[in-house]
Design an enzyme around this catalytic site. Structure first.
Site, PDB file in Angstrom:
ATOM      1  N   LYS A 161       0.809  -1.220   0.000  1.00  0.00           N
ATOM      2  CA  LYS A 161       0.000   0.000   0.000  1.00  0.00           C
ATOM      3  C   LYS A 161       0.843   1.271   0.000  1.00  0.00           C
ATOM      4  CE  LYS A 161      -4.255  -2.016   1.650  1.00  0.00           C
ATOM      5  NZ  LYS A 161      -5.232  -2.231   2.695  1.00  0.00           N
ATOM      6  N   LYS A 193      -6.054 -10.746  -5.408  1.00  0.00           N
ATOM      7  CA  LYS A 193      -7.251 -11.009  -4.598  1.00  0.00           C
ATOM      8  C   LYS A 193      -8.352 -10.003  -4.947  1.00  0.00           C
ATOM      9  CE  LYS A 193      -6.240  -8.101  -0.669  1.00  0.00           C
ATOM     10  NZ  LYS A 193      -6.079  -7.840   0.707  1.00  0.00           N
ATOM     11  N   LYS A 201     -11.731  -4.318  -2.373  1.00  0.00           N
ATOM     12  CA  LYS A 201     -12.566  -3.135  -2.552  1.00  0.00           C
ATOM     13  C   LYS A 201     -11.732  -1.915  -2.917  1.00  0.00           C
ATOM     14  CE  LYS A 201     -12.833  -3.094   2.456  1.00  0.00           C
ATOM     15  NZ  LYS A 201     -13.446  -3.978   3.387  1.00  0.00           N
TER      16      LYS A 201
HETATM   17  P1  TYM Z   1     -10.769  -5.996   5.364  1.00  0.00           P
HETATM   18  O1  TYM Z   1     -11.687  -4.893   5.724  1.00  0.00           O
HETATM   19  O2  TYM Z   1      -9.858  -5.776   4.190  1.00  0.00           O
HETATM   20  O3  TYM Z   1     -11.568  -7.313   5.065  1.00  0.00           O
HETATM   21  C1  TYM Z   1     -12.507  -7.862   5.978  1.00  0.00           C
HETATM   22  C2  TYM Z   1     -12.384  -9.369   5.973  1.00  0.00           C
HETATM   23  O4  TYM Z   1     -12.576  -9.885   4.650  1.00  0.00           O
HETATM   24  C3  TYM Z   1     -11.473 -10.738   4.300  1.00  0.00           C
HETATM   25  N1  TYM Z   1     -11.208 -10.604   2.862  1.00  0.00           N
HETATM   26  C4  TYM Z   1     -11.100 -11.636   2.013  1.00  0.00           C
HETATM   27  N2  TYM Z   1     -11.223 -12.968   2.195  1.00  0.00           N
HETATM   28  C5  TYM Z   1     -11.094 -13.755   1.104  1.00  0.00           C
HETATM   29  N3  TYM Z   1     -10.845 -13.282  -0.155  1.00  0.00           N
HETATM   30  C6  TYM Z   1     -10.707 -11.957  -0.373  1.00  0.00           C
HETATM   31  N4  TYM Z   1     -10.487 -11.505  -1.607  1.00  0.00           N
HETATM   32  C7  TYM Z   1     -10.831 -11.068   0.739  1.00  0.00           C
HETATM   33  N5  TYM Z   1     -10.784  -9.714   0.877  1.00  0.00           N
HETATM   34  C8  TYM Z   1     -11.000  -9.449   2.182  1.00  0.00           C
HETATM   35  C9  TYM Z   1     -10.299 -10.229   5.125  1.00  0.00           C
HETATM   36  O5  TYM Z   1      -9.322 -11.243   5.286  1.00  0.00           O
HETATM   37  C10 TYM Z   1     -10.985  -9.837   6.418  1.00  0.00           C
HETATM   38  O6  TYM Z   1     -11.115 -10.961   7.261  1.00  0.00           O
HETATM   39  N6  TYM Z   1      -7.138  -5.482   8.771  1.00  0.00           N
HETATM   40  C11 TYM Z   1      -8.470  -6.013   8.522  1.00  0.00           C
HETATM   41  C12 TYM Z   1      -9.537  -5.417   9.444  1.00  0.00           C
HETATM   42  C13 TYM Z   1      -9.269  -5.542  10.906  1.00  0.00           C
HETATM   43  C14 TYM Z   1      -9.357  -6.737  11.681  1.00  0.00           C
HETATM   44  C15 TYM Z   1      -9.128  -6.320  13.024  1.00  0.00           C
HETATM   45  C16 TYM Z   1      -9.623  -8.060  11.368  1.00  0.00           C
HETATM   46  C17 TYM Z   1      -8.980  -4.529  11.766  1.00  0.00           C
HETATM   47  N7  TYM Z   1      -8.900  -4.998  13.027  1.00  0.00           N
HETATM   48  C18 TYM Z   1      -9.116  -7.274  14.061  1.00  0.00           C
HETATM   49  C19 TYM Z   1      -9.610  -8.985  12.417  1.00  0.00           C
HETATM   50  C20 TYM Z   1      -9.368  -8.594  13.733  1.00  0.00           C
HETATM   51  C21 TYM Z   1      -8.878  -5.681   7.107  1.00  0.00           C
HETATM   52  O7  TYM Z   1      -8.410  -4.732   6.509  1.00  0.00           O
HETATM   53  O8  TYM Z   1      -9.906  -6.426   6.640  1.00  0.00           O
END
Ligand code: TYM
Length: 327
Positions: free
Chosen positions: A111, A192, A195
């Site tokens: 990023k 992957k 969004k």
């Molecule tokens: P985020 O907001 O990008 O995504 C939310 C969840 O969706 C999963 N995900 C995917 N799984 C499979 N294939 C994909 N293409 C895909 N894109 C997204 C992510 O793995 C995630 O589980 N850093 C985290 C948010 C966060 C978090 C936390 C998660 C902040 N604090 C504490 C767990 C615990 C994130 O950016 O997820």
């Protein structure tokens, strides 16, 4: 009882990767474990953002989570910034993490790569995520495969802290699904589904109309072979379709490959399965979105329930690290 915590950023429209990689497990976990789920709005400040859009999306993401099946009677759903304990613990953990380990995180590298300016919060992002998890004494963190490295950091920070200051935090484990952990972009199946960086035609959003879902899946990039096999490394486009079909129907993608000899029927069945998995969710979303006041009320109750767990852990951490209790 096992404690679960997970989060999602309100940084863009939700898509099938979020749904199959994470949210579906959130829904099943809530019935078996003491589960906390948060919309991590503070994390969405780490890249360029529009303040009005962030406010709107935070409520919208919470609405989708309820539509997907989170039940505020059995789980705790809240907004990260509504609990100030997250930022306070994050600072304590920043003083436990090292610059070197944060700089090596692959998401930070991806990023920040090529950016003229990089927000300091992008570097410390995974520390705030560790704070989200450790504050709730979470044993289990249901996430997609892309969060594996961040989870490893949260574990390292917890262990380092416990060794240095005495037992304070539960060391969490990632819970990653066997099918759907890495949903790929339909147009660029080596990346992957995302969004923030995805192509519009390659990402199936939760609010896409059935005809749009069908079109995107029909136009998915496959390869020049003519048969159907499940081989994510060599044939990522075909494997992605099989995984989506498997995740939607509960079948094993490798086994599903035996049922098809051509891409046309595989795409048609995948589209139909995804559309029927999404239909009830989309219908509930429309009902819930018509009453934003109720969603806000659920979030307020969630934040107040979350306080109990968060405040206790924060106090433990403050004392362990040597901060004077306020008189
Ligand atoms: P985020 O907001 O990008 O995504 C939310 C969840 O969706 C999963 N995900 C995917 N799984 C499979 N294939 C994909 N293409 C895909 N894109 C997204 C992510 O793995 C995630 O589980 N850093 C985290 C948010 C966060 C978090 C936390 C998660 C902040 N604090 C504490 C767990 C615990 C994130 O950016 O997820």
């Amino acid at each position: 009882m096992t404690r679960v915590l997970s989060g999602v950023q309100p940084s863009g429209d939700l898509h099938l990767g979020n749904y199959f990689g994470a949210f579906r497990n959130w829904v099943s976990d809530q019935h078996q474990h003491d589960s906390y789920y948060c919309v991590v709005d503070l994390h969405a400040l780490t890249l360029d953002h529009d303040p009005a859009a962030l406010r709107k999306r935070t409520l919208d993401v919470a609405t989708w989570l309820l539509a997907i099946g989170l039940d505020p009677e059995v789980c705790t759903l809240f907004v990260q910034s509504h609990r100030p304990e997250h930022t306070e613990l994050s600072w304590l953990l920043e003083c436990t993490a090292t610059f070197g380990e944060l700089r090596r995180m692959t998401q930070f590298k991806d990023k920040s790569d090529g950016q003229e300016t990089v927000r300091a919060g992008l570097l410390t992002y995974p520390v705030l995520m560790a704070a989200d998890i450790l504050l709730y004494d979470a044993d289990r963190v249901p996430v997609g495969d892309d969060q594996r490295q961040h989870l490893e950091l949260a574990r390292n920070l917890a262990q380092r802290w416990n060794t240095r200051y005495g037992e304070t935090f539960v060391v969490p484990e990632a819970a990653i699904p066997t099918v759907g952990a890495r949903v790929m972009d339909l147009q660029e199946p080596t990346r992957k589904m995302s969004k923030s960086t995805g192509t519009d035609a390659g990402v199936v959003y939760l609010n896409d109309e059935p005809a749009v879902i069908a079109r995107k899946i029909k136009r998915a990039v496959t390869d020049t072979a003519t048969d159907v096999t499940y081989d994510p490394a060599a044939r990522p486009g075909v494997a992605n379709l099989l995984s989506l079909l498997g995740a939607s129907t509960g079948a094993d993608p490798r086994r599903l490959a035996e049922d098809y000899s051509q891409y046309g029927p595989l795409k048609a069945d995948t589209a139909a399965a995804v559309i029927s998995a999404m239909a009830p969710v989309q219908e509930r979303y429309r009902t819930l979105a018509a009453d934003p006041g109720s969603v806000e009320k659920i979030l307020a109750q969630g934040a107040s329930r979350a306080r109990e767990a968060a405040a206790a852990t924060l106090l433990r951490a403050r004392r362990a690290v040597g901060l004077l209790d306020p008189a």
